[in-house]
Design a protein around this motif. Structure first.
Motif, PDB file in Angstrom:
ATOM      1  N   PHE A  15     -10.416  -3.297  -1.017  1.00  0.00           N
ATOM      2  CA  PHE A  15     -10.204  -3.434  -2.461  1.00  0.00           C
ATOM      3  C   PHE A  15      -9.686  -2.156  -3.121  1.00  0.00           C
ATOM      4  O   PHE A  15      -8.707  -2.195  -3.883  1.00  0.00           O
ATOM      5  N   PRO A  16     -10.309  -0.982  -2.892  1.00  0.00           N
ATOM      6  CA  PRO A  16      -9.764   0.239  -3.518  1.00  0.00           C
ATOM      7  C   PRO A  16      -8.362   0.565  -3.033  1.00  0.00           C
ATOM      8  O   PRO A  16      -7.549   1.125  -3.786  1.00  0.00           O
ATOM      9  N   ILE A 291       6.450   9.547  -4.638  1.00  0.00           N
ATOM     10  CA  ILE A 291       5.550   9.370  -5.780  1.00  0.00           C
ATOM     11  C   ILE A 291       4.465   8.345  -5.453  1.00  0.00           C
ATOM     12  O   ILE A 291       3.278   8.565  -5.714  1.00  0.00           O
ATOM     13  N   ALA A 292       4.888   7.202  -4.869  1.00  0.00           N
ATOM     14  CA  ALA A 292       3.928   6.145  -4.546  1.00  0.00           C
ATOM     15  C   ALA A 292       2.893   6.630  -3.538  1.00  0.00           C
ATOM     16  O   ALA A 292       1.692   6.370  -3.682  1.00  0.00           O
ATOM     17  N   GLN A 293       3.351   7.347  -2.506  1.00  0.00           N
ATOM     18  CA  GLN A 293       2.423   7.822  -1.478  1.00  0.00           C
ATOM     19  C   GLN A 293       1.447   8.839  -2.057  1.00  0.00           C
ATOM     20  O   GLN A 293       0.253   8.833  -1.732  1.00  0.00           O
ATOM     21  N   MET A 294       1.941   9.690  -2.946  1.00  0.00           N
ATOM     22  CA  MET A 294       1.083  10.686  -3.570  1.00  0.00           C
ATOM     23  C   MET A 294      -0.013  10.014  -4.391  1.00  0.00           C
ATOM     24  O   MET A 294      -1.198  10.363  -4.283  1.00  0.00           O
ATOM     25  N   PHE A 295       0.368   9.020  -5.204  1.00  0.00           N
ATOM     26  CA  PHE A 295      -0.625   8.331  -6.034  1.00  0.00           C
ATOM     27  C   PHE A 295      -1.566   7.485  -5.179  1.00  0.00           C
ATOM     28  O   PHE A 295      -2.749   7.338  -5.504  1.00  0.00           O
ATOM     29  N   TYR A 296      -1.050   6.944  -4.073  1.00  0.00           N
ATOM     30  CA  TYR A 296      -1.895   6.154  -3.178  1.00  0.00           C
ATOM     31  C   TYR A 296      -3.002   7.019  -2.587  1.00  0.00           C
ATOM     32  O   TYR A 296      -4.170   6.634  -2.529  1.00  0.00           O
ATOM     33  N   PHE A 297      -2.634   8.232  -2.170  1.00  0.00           N
ATOM     34  CA  PHE A 297      -3.607   9.130  -1.557  1.00  0.00           C
ATOM     35  C   PHE A 297      -4.519   9.824  -2.576  1.00  0.00           C
ATOM     36  O   PHE A 297      -5.532  10.403  -2.202  1.00  0.00           O
ATOM     37  N   LEU A 298      -4.158   9.776  -3.856  1.00  0.00           N
ATOM     38  CA  LEU A 298      -5.029  10.357  -4.870  1.00  0.00           C
ATOM     39  C   LEU A 298      -6.350   9.594  -4.968  1.00  0.00           C
ATOM     40  O   LEU A 298      -7.353  10.123  -5.436  1.00  0.00           O
ATOM     41  N   MET A 303     -11.932   6.209  -7.116  1.00  0.00           N
ATOM     42  CA  MET A 303     -12.501   6.837  -8.312  1.00  0.00           C
ATOM     43  C   MET A 303     -13.026   5.782  -9.285  1.00  0.00           C
ATOM     44  O   MET A 303     -14.120   5.916  -9.843  1.00  0.00           O
ATOM     45  N   ILE A 304     -12.245   4.729  -9.488  1.00  0.00           N
ATOM     46  CA  ILE A 304     -12.638   3.659 -10.409  1.00  0.00           C
ATOM     47  C   ILE A 304     -13.917   2.969  -9.931  1.00  0.00           C
ATOM     48  O   ILE A 304     -14.817   2.663 -10.716  1.00  0.00           O
ATOM     49  N   GLY A 306     -16.101   4.213  -7.806  1.00  0.00           N
ATOM     50  CA  GLY A 306     -17.168   5.139  -7.465  1.00  0.00           C
ATOM     51  C   GLY A 306     -17.441   5.227  -5.980  1.00  0.00           C
ATOM     52  O   GLY A 306     -18.584   5.434  -5.552  1.00  0.00           O
ATOM     53  N   ILE A 307     -16.380   5.078  -5.175  1.00  0.00           N
ATOM     54  CA  ILE A 307     -16.513   5.138  -3.716  1.00  0.00           C
ATOM     55  C   ILE A 307     -16.045   6.498  -3.222  1.00  0.00           C
ATOM     56  O   ILE A 307     -14.979   6.977  -3.639  1.00  0.00           O
ATOM     57  N   GLU A 308     -16.801   7.115  -2.334  1.00  0.00           N
ATOM     58  CA  GLU A 308     -16.399   8.397  -1.784  1.00  0.00           C
ATOM     59  C   GLU A 308     -15.161   8.202  -0.913  1.00  0.00           C
ATOM     60  O   GLU A 308     -15.145   7.351  -0.017  1.00  0.00           O
ATOM     61  N   GLN A 309     -14.139   8.982  -1.186  1.00  0.00           N
ATOM     62  CA  GLN A 309     -12.901   8.861  -0.421  1.00  0.00           C
ATOM     63  C   GLN A 309     -12.985   9.653   0.865  1.00  0.00           C
ATOM     64  O   GLN A 309     -13.299  10.833   0.876  1.00  0.00           O
ATOM     65  N   LYS A 310     -12.709   8.962   1.961  1.00  0.00           N
ATOM     66  CA  LYS A 310     -12.718   9.603   3.276  1.00  0.00           C
ATOM     67  C   LYS A 310     -11.339   9.512   3.898  1.00  0.00           C
ATOM     68  O   LYS A 310     -10.488   8.763   3.466  1.00  0.00           O
ATOM     69  N   LYS A 311     -11.152  10.248   4.952  1.00  0.00           N
ATOM     70  CA  LYS A 311      -9.846  10.279   5.609  1.00  0.00           C
ATOM     71  C   LYS A 311      -9.450   8.908   6.127  1.00  0.00           C
ATOM     72  O   LYS A 311     -10.242   8.227   6.758  1.00  0.00           O
ATOM     73  N   SER A 312      -8.219   8.497   5.827  1.00  0.00           N
ATOM     74  CA  SER A 312      -7.711   7.213   6.307  1.00  0.00           C
ATOM     75  C   SER A 312      -7.205   7.345   7.725  1.00  0.00           C
ATOM     76  O   SER A 312      -6.795   8.418   8.164  1.00  0.00           O
ATOM     77  N   VAL A 313      -7.203   6.222   8.433  1.00  0.00           N
ATOM     78  CA  VAL A 313      -6.648   6.209   9.785  1.00  0.00           C
ATOM     79  C   VAL A 313      -5.152   6.231   9.736  1.00  0.00           C
ATOM     80  O   VAL A 313      -4.567   5.549   8.922  1.00  0.00           O
TER      81      VAL A 313
END
Length: 313
Positions: A15-16, A291-298, A303-304, A306-313
């Motif tokens: 979902f995020p 731009i899209a990749q930068m915002f995707y990885f932000l 954040m919305i 409230g999930i801790e962001q971890k490294k993607s595969v």
């Protein structure tokens, strides 16, 4: 082979990622849409019997479009594109992450062949949305050029809207009328994604990391990785994109399919025709994906929610 975090160490939150992809798509396409419109018009124009053409260059197309249609004419067809870019980018970026997550070995290694497969599958999934989105976008973008031709020839200029065009296509051809050019779209998007995503991941892995322990690259390096990968992939698939654009635009001549379009274009205009709008395409997709990749990885979605962001595969 790419070294990635052990996939059993975390769950894949879909979902995020979908939120991230949607936000990334909206921001990216809003920034680069005028260039995309120019690309479409340059690719769709044909050379007259005496070598005449409506647009002589990228700058000339910009100048004539703004003079004839105003600044907002550069955003013709953008409403449908922005509306549909949300699910399109959400599917593409999320699907790639999903397949990379599940194709990685238990040791967290993703071979190049499987990285390309993950990208290709993401490209295949996205055409469900991409094909109707680009069909409507291209015909809306090209409407200004067609209208100028009609005015010059003294013909009636018909007003075209995305909703009116959608109703006409469905009425005349059924729901599959929205999937005109799906074959060429599929070939382009699968090829693009097979090149783009592994290259993006490789370049992104070489850059500096955030200091928050997430293992993610700093935001500006994700922008650089997206720019370089988008530039390379866009140039490689430009001939396929020209064919797709002409099949979906099809304003001046009728093509029976991909092979017929390739043969007629080659016979009448030569090899150079397959690189029409190539520079403009690179100028569109490099910043779009950067731009899209930068915002995707932000991690806006994380954040919305409230999930801790971890490294993607």
């Amino acid at each position: 082979m790419e070294q990635v975090e052990n996939k059993k160490a975390k769950q894949f939150n879909v979902f995020p990622k979908i939120i991230n992809g949607g936000v990334a798509g909206i921001v990216g396409v809003t920034c680069v849409f005028p260039l995309d419109l120019v690309k479409t018009r340059l690719q769709n124009q044909t050379i007259g019997p005496n070598g005449e053409r409506m647009y002589t260059s990228i700058a000339d197309c910009f100048r004539k479009t703004i003079a004839a249609e105003g600044y907002f004419g550069m955003y013709r067809g953008s409403a449908v594109n922005i509306l549909l870019i949300t699910p399109e980018k959400a599917i593409k970026l999320t699907a790639n992450d999903y397949f990379r997550h599940h194709l990685a070995t238990d040791e967290g290694v993703l071979p190049l062949s499987l990285a390309a497969l993950a990208g290709g599958l993401a490209g295949l999934f996205q055409i469900v949305v991409t094909t109707p989105m680009e069909l409507l976008k291209i015909q809306m973008q090209d409407a200004g050029r067609v209208a100028a031709d009609d005015r010059a020839a003294g013909r009636e200029v018909k007003k075209l809207t995305a909703w009116g065009l959608t109703k006409t296509l469905i009425r005349e051809r059924g729901i599959f009328g929205l999937y005109k050019g799906v074959g060429a779209t599929g070939v382009r998007d699968v090829t693009f994604s097979c090149v783009y995503f592994p290259l993006m991941a490789y370049i992104n892995d070489q850059g500096p990391r955030k200091s928050d322990g997430s293992g993610e690259a700093v935001f500006y390096w994700s922008l650089v990785a997206g720019l370089l990968s988008g530039m390379t992939s866009a140039f490689m698939v430009t001939p396929i994109d020209v064919v797709k654009t002409r099949l979906q635009g099809d304003s001046e001549k009728k093509f029976k399919g991909i092979v017929d379009c390739v043969n007629k274009t080659l016979k009448e205009e030569g090899v150079k025709a397959f690189f029409k709008g190539g520079l403009c395409r690179v100028m569109v997709l490099a910043p779009l994906f950067g731009i899209a990749q930068m915002f995707y990885f932000l991690g806006v979605g994380e954040m919305i929610l409230g999930i801790e962001q971890k490294k993607s595969v």
